[in-house]
Design an enzyme around this catalytic site. Sequence first.
Site, PDB file in Angstrom:
ATOM      1  N   LYS A 285       0.847  -1.204   0.000  1.00 54.74           N
ATOM      2  CA  LYS A 285       0.000   0.000   0.000  1.00 54.74           C
ATOM      3  C   LYS A 285       0.878   1.247   0.000  1.00 54.74           C
ATOM      4  CE  LYS A 285      -3.976  -1.756   2.648  1.00 54.74           C
ATOM      5  NZ  LYS A 285      -5.012  -1.490   1.643  1.00 54.74           N
ATOM      6  N   ARG A 359     -10.546 -11.456   1.798  1.00 56.84           N
ATOM      7  CA  ARG A 359     -11.425 -12.480   1.238  1.00 56.84           C
ATOM      8  C   ARG A 359     -10.808 -13.878   1.357  1.00 56.84           C
ATOM      9  NH1 ARG A 359     -11.607  -9.098  -4.172  1.00 56.84           N
ATOM     10  NH2 ARG A 359     -11.333  -7.499  -2.596  1.00 56.84           N
TER      11      ARG A 359
HETATM   12  N1  BES Z   1      -8.110  -3.636   4.258  1.00 49.99           N
HETATM   13  C1  BES Z   1      -8.311  -3.240   2.923  1.00 49.99           C
HETATM   14  C2  BES Z   1      -9.614  -2.497   2.703  1.00 49.99           C
HETATM   15  C3  BES Z   1      -9.774  -1.167   3.413  1.00 49.99           C
HETATM   16  C4  BES Z   1      -9.591   0.005   2.718  1.00 49.99           C
HETATM   17  C5  BES Z   1     -10.156  -1.102   4.728  1.00 49.99           C
HETATM   18  C6  BES Z   1      -9.763   1.223   3.351  1.00 49.99           C
HETATM   19  C7  BES Z   1     -10.324   0.123   5.366  1.00 49.99           C
HETATM   20  C8  BES Z   1     -10.130   1.287   4.671  1.00 49.99           C
HETATM   21  C9  BES Z   1      -8.316  -4.451   2.006  1.00 49.99           C
HETATM   22  O1  BES Z   1      -7.562  -5.529   2.409  1.00 49.99           O
HETATM   23  C10 BES Z   1      -7.796  -4.008   0.678  1.00 49.99           C
HETATM   24  O2  BES Z   1      -6.709  -3.517   0.627  1.00 49.99           O
HETATM   25  N2  BES Z   1      -8.599  -4.153  -0.358  1.00 49.99           N
HETATM   26  C11 BES Z   1      -8.226  -3.751  -1.656  1.00 49.99           C
HETATM   27  C12 BES Z   1      -8.740  -4.771  -2.629  1.00 49.99           C
HETATM   28  C13 BES Z   1      -8.242  -4.583  -4.040  1.00 49.99           C
HETATM   29  C14 BES Z   1      -6.765  -4.859  -4.103  1.00 49.99           C
HETATM   30  C15 BES Z   1      -8.996  -5.506  -4.941  1.00 49.99           C
HETATM   31  C16 BES Z   1      -8.843  -2.387  -1.953  1.00 49.99           C
HETATM   32  O3  BES Z   1      -9.978  -2.155  -1.535  1.00 49.99           O
HETATM   33  O4  BES Z   1      -8.175  -1.562  -2.562  1.00 49.99           O
HETATM   34 ZN    ZN Z   2      -5.506  -5.418   1.886  1.00 55.56          ZN
END
Ligand code: BES
Ligand code: ZN
Length: 505
Positions: A285, A359
């Site tokens: 990230k 997931r």
């Molecule tokens: N933990 C994150 C989602 C999240 C985003 C939680 C903002 C709280 C605040 C999750 O694991 C994630 O990073 N999801 C990705 C999925 C994508 C790579 C398909 C996302 O939402 O960008």
């Molecule tokens: Zn994530």
Amino acid sequence: MDLQITDKALKEVACDALVVGAIRSKAEQNTNGVVLSKAAKEVDAVLGGLLSEICSGGEFRGSLGEMTTIYTMGKLTAKRVIVVGLGPQDTLNVQSLRRASAIATRNLQQTGAQQVALALFLDDVPVEEELAAQAQVEGALLGTYAFKKYLHSDDNGRGITQVWLVAAKASTASLEQAMHKGSVLAEATNFARDLVNEPPNVLTPTELANRASAMAKQFGLACEILERAQMQELGMGGLLGVSQGSAEPPKFIILRYQGASKSADKGMALVGKGITFDSGGISLKPAERMDEMKGDMAGAAAVIGAMQAIASLKPAVNVTALIPTTENMPSGTAYHPGDILRIMNGKTIEIVNTDAEGRLVLADALSYASREGLSPMIDVATLTGAVVVALGNTSAGLFSNDTELSDEIIAAGTVAGEKFWPMPMDAEYGEQVKSDIADVKQTGGRAAGSVTAAKILEHFVGDAKWAHLDIAGTSYVDSKKPYQEKGATGMAVRTLAELAMRRKK
Ligand code: BES
Ligand code: ZN
Ligand code: ZN
């Protein structure tokens, strides 16, 4: 905080501050559209019409959370009176009372009050007295919550020590029971908030398991923690895959509540995403706001909090909590984009982005619930950024294969003061997560990202009734609000507990 009910006359309640309510109304002309509650009118009379005067002058409009303070100069036993706005008459509900109570007590705590009396009961409104009592107690406990354990000095020991609820029906057992329910639900919410607010160096998967296990012991729940070797035996390839980049061992937490042990019904499963820190893994990230990813276990916290409330309130149902917990970290041993993982139910997932880890761990937990024959299954997860784009910080996304269950959750949420918005689950969305080389692809691209995530989870629920709550936008507030401090909200604790209460036969 000591909470008690009293039937004393408002004038005689000894406290630092007495809180009364006022409603905003379109009809009322001579007080600038403000309608004082019965309690506020009583105070107004003792103070020689001072409150009416303030309203007529236009200083106080009665909008939700608006406040005005009057020092009583000995005319009442209370040192000061706070009039708090309850908002417009036509939208007034139990949540208005919860919010008004939270805002007033939070403000009073900051201004040094220790003993507070709440008199927010109303006549002629569609909120029954028991629910109003419960909401006032919840508001007081939720509004005054603070996470200060790592601060060297606190606000010089400030804090509300005593709350009186001033009610006409004072001695009735049903009001006391409602207050008890309110304090159980709020304390469980605050417990979940503590778990989310803890820094990730403290709240590792091991520490989360320890805290769940300590709570289980205290509240009489059965608790089992599965270690890596057991996960390997069970074939939990999702949880193992995600954890493999971290130096911290993964845990699979199981909590069991047996409120209907003679029933043939195995009961419901509550599943919570427990990523104690989500760096994104190899698909790292950006640095900005990565610190907030300590809250990626808010689903787990919601489930653990709800189990604490359920264990206290003892509904006649069986509930099993399942929490897969690990960090998601990049390292030489981390899982890669391109990997194929096999989930506990035998299905394979083609990895395309290691940041879509939630997931994967949920897939194993849902498969476990399915193997145990648990239904309905409700999973709670900070799953996607896409749900924040769709619904913001107000409503959580609700995804389900059963309309009745979905309606039940929305109804429980309304009483609990938590909003869930139903999202589509049409088969077409499933097309986006088809893979050429595995049973499912891990992500479906940018379009409808929160829906395609839910479609992936659906592969692992078997024939159970199932709902998925995406709380990524609602579990954490990044600036302080009048009714709560910055940080964890405890989202979904009260709804899940309320749902269990409503399902009792
Ligand atoms: N933990 C994150 C989602 C999240 C985003 C939680 C903002 C709280 C605040 C999750 O694991 C994630 O990073 N999801 C990705 C999925 C994508 C790579 C398909 C996302 O939402 O960008
Ligand atoms: Zn994530
Ligand atoms: Zn995550």
